[in-house]
Write a protein that holds these residues in place. Structure first.
Motif, PDB file in Angstrom:
ATOM      1  N   TYR A 183      45.840  53.695  36.452  1.00 25.57           N
ATOM      2  CA  TYR A 183      45.316  52.423  36.941  1.00 25.57           C
ATOM      3  C   TYR A 183      43.983  52.659  37.643  1.00 25.57           C
ATOM      4  CZ  TYR A 183      49.808  50.098  36.067  1.00 25.57           C
ATOM      5  OH  TYR A 183      50.921  49.572  35.472  1.00 25.57           O
ATOM      6  N   LEU A 184      42.957  51.906  37.240  1.00 23.63           N
ATOM      7  CA  LEU A 184      41.617  52.069  37.802  1.00 23.63           C
ATOM      8  C   LEU A 184      41.520  51.712  39.286  1.00 23.63           C
ATOM      9  CD1 LEU A 184      39.413  50.716  34.867  1.00 23.63           C
ATOM     10  CD2 LEU A 184      39.842  53.098  35.495  1.00 23.63           C
ATOM     11  N   PRO A 185      42.227  50.680  39.786  1.00 24.72           N
ATOM     12  CA  PRO A 185      42.102  50.348  41.207  1.00 24.72           C
ATOM     13  C   PRO A 185      42.434  51.512  42.141  1.00 24.72           C
ATOM     14  CG  PRO A 185      43.133  48.532  40.050  1.00 24.72           C
ATOM     15  CD  PRO A 185      43.032  49.670  39.073  1.00 24.72           C
TER      16      PRO A 185
ATOM     17  N   ALA B  88      32.434  55.808  56.127  1.00 28.00           N
ATOM     18  CA  ALA B  88      33.359  56.084  55.023  1.00 28.00           C
ATOM     19  C   ALA B  88      34.551  55.132  55.056  1.00 28.00           C
ATOM     20  CB  ALA B  88      33.836  57.533  55.097  1.00 28.00           C
ATOM     21  N   ALA B  89      35.029  54.826  56.262  1.00 26.33           N
ATOM     22  CA  ALA B  89      36.145  53.890  56.400  1.00 26.33           C
ATOM     23  C   ALA B  89      35.724  52.488  55.963  1.00 26.33           C
ATOM     24  CB  ALA B  89      36.638  53.868  57.848  1.00 26.33           C
ATOM     25  N   ALA B  90      34.483  52.102  56.298  1.00 25.34           N
ATOM     26  CA  ALA B  90      33.977  50.786  55.888  1.00 25.34           C
ATOM     27  C   ALA B  90      33.890  50.700  54.365  1.00 25.34           C
ATOM     28  CB  ALA B  90      32.607  50.547  56.519  1.00 25.34           C
ATOM     29  N   LEU B  91      33.416  51.772  53.725  1.00 23.47           N
ATOM     30  CA  LEU B  91      33.364  51.799  52.257  1.00 23.47           C
ATOM     31  C   LEU B  91      34.765  51.671  51.663  1.00 23.47           C
ATOM     32  CD1 LEU B  91      30.736  54.657  51.729  1.00 23.47           C
ATOM     33  CD2 LEU B  91      30.411  52.225  51.208  1.00 23.47           C
ATOM     34  N   THR B  92      35.744  52.301  52.309  1.00 23.82           N
ATOM     35  CA  THR B  92      37.123  52.237  51.818  1.00 23.82           C
ATOM     36  C   THR B  92      37.674  50.823  51.936  1.00 23.82           C
ATOM     37  OG1 THR B  92      37.478  54.529  52.542  1.00 23.82           O
ATOM     38  CG2 THR B  92      39.427  53.220  52.065  1.00 23.82           C
ATOM     39  N   VAL B  93      37.408  50.176  53.076  1.00 26.80           N
ATOM     40  CA  VAL B  93      37.894  48.805  53.275  1.00 26.80           C
ATOM     41  C   VAL B  93      37.263  47.854  52.259  1.00 26.80           C
ATOM     42  CG1 VAL B  93      37.896  46.846  54.874  1.00 26.80           C
ATOM     43  CG2 VAL B  93      38.387  49.143  55.717  1.00 26.80           C
ATOM     44  N   ILE B  94      35.957  48.008  52.039  1.00 26.74           N
ATOM     45  CA  ILE B  94      35.271  47.156  51.055  1.00 26.74           C
ATOM     46  C   ILE B  94      35.868  47.351  49.669  1.00 26.74           C
ATOM     47  CG2 ILE B  94      33.080  46.785  49.845  1.00 26.74           C
ATOM     48  CD1 ILE B  94      31.674  47.520  52.478  1.00 26.74           C
ATOM     49  N   MET B  95      36.107  48.607  49.318  1.00 29.62           N
ATOM     50  CA  MET B  95      36.675  48.906  48.002  1.00 29.62           C
ATOM     51  C   MET B  95      38.087  48.343  47.877  1.00 29.62           C
ATOM     52  SD  MET B  95      35.648  50.378  45.205  1.00 29.62           S
ATOM     53  CE  MET B  95      34.344  51.457  45.766  1.00 29.62           C
ATOM     54  N   LEU B  96      38.853  48.441  48.947  1.00 34.18           N
ATOM     55  CA  LEU B  96      40.222  47.916  48.937  1.00 34.18           C
ATOM     56  C   LEU B  96      40.219  46.403  48.757  1.00 34.18           C
ATOM     57  CD1 LEU B  96      43.238  48.525  49.289  1.00 34.18           C
ATOM     58  CD2 LEU B  96      42.913  48.237  51.762  1.00 34.18           C
ATOM     59  N   ILE B  97      39.326  45.717  49.460  1.00 34.88           N
ATOM     60  CA  ILE B  97      39.238  44.263  49.352  1.00 34.88           C
ATOM     61  C   ILE B  97      38.861  43.843  47.933  1.00 34.88           C
ATOM     62  CG2 ILE B  97      37.934  42.232  50.093  1.00 34.88           C
ATOM     63  CD1 ILE B  97      37.692  43.561  52.861  1.00 34.88           C
ATOM     64  N   ARG B  98      37.903  44.548  47.340  1.00 33.86           N
ATOM     65  CA  ARG B  98      37.445  44.186  45.994  1.00 33.86           C
ATOM     66  C   ARG B  98      38.508  44.470  44.930  1.00 33.86           C
ATOM     67  NH1 ARG B  98      34.870  40.564  45.325  1.00 33.86           N
ATOM     68  NH2 ARG B  98      33.840  41.266  43.402  1.00 33.86           N
ATOM     69  N   HIS B  99      39.457  45.353  45.240  1.00 29.98           N
ATOM     70  CA  HIS B  99      40.480  45.709  44.247  1.00 29.98           C
ATOM     71  C   HIS B  99      41.840  45.058  44.537  1.00 29.98           C
ATOM     72  CE1 HIS B  99      37.624  48.889  43.054  1.00 29.98           C
ATOM     73  NE2 HIS B  99      38.240  48.832  41.901  1.00 29.98           N
ATOM     74  N   ILE B 100      41.872  44.119  45.465  1.00 32.09           N
ATOM     75  CA  ILE B 100      43.130  43.421  45.746  1.00 32.09           C
ATOM     76  C   ILE B 100      43.685  42.733  44.506  1.00 32.09           C
ATOM     77  CG2 ILE B 100      44.097  41.411  46.952  1.00 32.09           C
ATOM     78  CD1 ILE B 100      42.567  42.262  49.436  1.00 32.09           C
ATOM     79  N   PRO B 101      42.854  42.025  43.713  1.00 30.32           N
ATOM     80  CA  PRO B 101      43.390  41.413  42.477  1.00 30.32           C
ATOM     81  C   PRO B 101      43.963  42.452  41.522  1.00 30.32           C
ATOM     82  CG  PRO B 101      41.248  40.464  43.012  1.00 30.32           C
ATOM     83  CD  PRO B 101      41.432  41.636  43.922  1.00 30.32           C
TER      84      PRO B 101
ATOM     85  N   LYS C 268      50.333  42.726  35.084  1.00 30.39           N
ATOM     86  CA  LYS C 268      49.200  42.186  34.334  1.00 30.39           C
ATOM     87  C   LYS C 268      48.044  43.178  34.223  1.00 30.39           C
ATOM     88  CE  LYS C 268      50.148  37.341  35.456  1.00 30.39           C
ATOM     89  NZ  LYS C 268      49.612  36.101  36.080  1.00 30.39           N
ATOM     90  N   GLU C 269      47.971  44.120  35.146  1.00 29.70           N
ATOM     91  CA  GLU C 269      46.892  45.120  35.108  1.00 29.70           C
ATOM     92  C   GLU C 269      47.160  46.116  33.985  1.00 29.70           C
ATOM     93  OE1 GLU C 269      43.299  46.921  36.540  1.00 29.70           O
ATOM     94  OE2 GLU C 269      44.259  44.995  36.974  1.00 29.70           O
ATOM     95  N   LYS C 270      46.164  46.326  33.151  1.00 27.27           N
ATOM     96  CA  LYS C 270      46.329  47.226  32.014  1.00 27.27           C
ATOM     97  C   LYS C 270      46.241  48.685  32.449  1.00 27.27           C
ATOM     98  CE  LYS C 270      44.441  44.092  28.519  1.00 27.27           C
ATOM     99  NZ  LYS C 270      43.383  43.916  27.487  1.00 27.27           N
ATOM    100  N   LYS C 271      47.088  49.504  31.834  1.00 27.88           N
ATOM    101  CA  LYS C 271      47.014  50.938  32.073  1.00 27.88           C
ATOM    102  C   LYS C 271      45.900  51.544  31.227  1.00 27.88           C
ATOM    103  CE  LYS C 271      51.647  52.228  33.623  1.00 27.88           C
ATOM    104  NZ  LYS C 271      52.782  53.163  33.399  1.00 27.88           N
ATOM    105  N   ILE C 272      45.207  52.513  31.788  1.00 24.04           N
ATOM    106  CA  ILE C 272      44.112  53.184  31.097  1.00 24.04           C
ATOM    107  C   ILE C 272      44.423  54.670  30.993  1.00 24.04           C
ATOM    108  CG2 ILE C 272      41.643  53.643  31.069  1.00 24.04           C
ATOM    109  CD1 ILE C 272      42.276  50.717  30.816  1.00 24.04           C
ATOM    110  N   ASN C 273      44.716  55.115  29.771  1.00 27.16           N
ATOM    111  CA  ASN C 273      44.962  56.544  29.542  1.00 27.16           C
ATOM    112  C   ASN C 273      43.619  57.192  29.209  1.00 27.16           C
ATOM    113  OD1 ASN C 273      45.760  59.098  28.731  1.00 27.16           O
ATOM    114  ND2 ASN C 273      47.627  58.372  27.728  1.00 27.16           N
TER     115      ASN C 273
END
Length: 264
Positions: A140-142, A168-181, A190-195
C-alpha cells in the motif's frame, strides 16, 4: 526571521504544480480532472504515459531542491541545514496546499523525499529506503508515504537538534493528513494493492517482448525479403555462384591433372 522567509520562498516554489502543466500539455485537461484527480507523478503516468510522468517527477524535485539550495547556500549559509529544512517544508506545504487552487494540491511524496535528501543525502536516502520497504511489505502506497518522514524523525533527533526534529515531525503530520483517504480506503478495501516488484518485472519483460514482436513484425519481414531481392544482393549471389563454379572447375582440372600424372 530567516525561518519565515525560507518558508515563504519554499511555498512560492511549491505552488508550481508540474502535474497541472504536463496534464494541460498532454491530456488537454486539468490534472484534477483526470484519473484520481491527484496532481502527482503516479496519476499523470497512469493517464498520460511514462514520459509525462517522469516530467512531473523531475519538476516536483526541482521546485523543492531550488528553494532549498537558494536558502541554504546563498541566503543563509550560516544556517545551512535549518534554512534548507524550512525552505523544504515551505515547498511541501505549497505543493499540498497551493493558494491559487483553493489550497487543494498533491500529496507531496516526491517533494518530501527531495527535502530530506537536501538536508542530508545519506540519512535522506535511508528514510526513503524505509518507506520503500513499507510499500514492498504492505503493498500500500500510503504506508510508504508516511514512513519516509517518520523514519527521519529519530534521525533528526539524534543527529541534528530538536528544531530539525520538529520539522521532520511537521512533514510527517502533513503526509499523514494527505493520506487519510488512502488509509480509509485500506480499511474499507477500496485502496488498491501495488506489487512493486511484480510491476517492475512486468515492465521489463513487456519491453523485451515488444522488441521481439517488432523484430518479427510483417513489415520487418517484408523489408528483409525486399533486401534479399534487391539488385545488389542478387548481383552478390550471382557472383558467389560464379566463384563457386570456378572453384569446382579448378578442382576438377586439378584432379584430372593428377590422374594424368599417375598414368604417366
Amino acid at each position: 526571521m530567516f525561518r519565515l522567509i525560507c518558508i515563504l520562498i519554499g511555498y512560492i516554489f511549491g505552488n508550481i504544480l508540474t502535474a497541472e502543466i504536463v496534464a494541460r500539455k498532454y491530456a488537454r485537461k486539468s490534472a484534477f480532472d483526470i484519473g484520481s484527480g491527484n496532481p502527482g507523478m503516479a496519476n499523470i503516468m497512469a493517464q498520460c504515459g511514462f514520459k509525462p510522468g517522469i516530467f512531473v517527477l523531475i519538476g516536483d524535485l526541482l521546485k523543492t531542491v531550488l528553494p532549498c539550495l537558494l536558502c541554504g547556500f546563498l541566503l543563509y549559509p550560516e544556517y545551512r541545514a535549518f534554512a534548507t529544512a524550512w525552505a523544504g517544508l515551505g515547498a511541501v506545504i505549497g505543493h499540498n496546499y497551493p493558494v491559487w487552487h483553493k489550497f487543494r494540491g498533491g500529496k507531496g511524496v516526491s517533494s518530501t523525499c527531495a527535502v530530506l535528501f537536501c538536508i542530508h543525502p545519506l540519512w535522506g536516502i535511508l528514510a526513503m529506503i524505509v518507506g520503500m520497504l513499507g510499500v514492498f511489505i504492505t503493498q500500500y502506497l500510503p504506508y510508504g508515504g508516511v514512513l519516509i518522514p517518520l523514519a527521519f524523525v529519530p534521525i533528526a533527533y539524534f543527529k541534528f537538534s530538536m528544531e530539525m526534529t520538529l520539522i521532520a515531525a511537521a512533514l510527517t503530520v502533513i503526509m499523514l493528513i494527505r493520506h487519510i483517504p488512502g488509509f480509509a480506503g485500506i480499511k474499507t478495501g477500496k485502496e488498491k494493492k501495488i506489487n512493486v516488484p511484480a510491476l517492475i518485472r512486468k515492465k521489463l519483460f513487456s519491453n523485451k517482448e515488444n522488441k521481439d514482436e517488432q523484430g518479427k513484425s510483417p513489415e520487418n519481414m517484408d523489408k528483409e525479403a525486399e533486401q534479399d531481392k534487391s539488385p545488389e544482393n542478387i548481383d552478390k549471389e550471382a557472383e558467389q555462384d560464379k566463384s563457386t563454379e570456378n572453384i569446382d572447375k579448378r578442382t576438377e582440372q586439378d584432379k584430372s591433372a593428377g590422374n594424368t600424372d599417375k598414368e604417366t
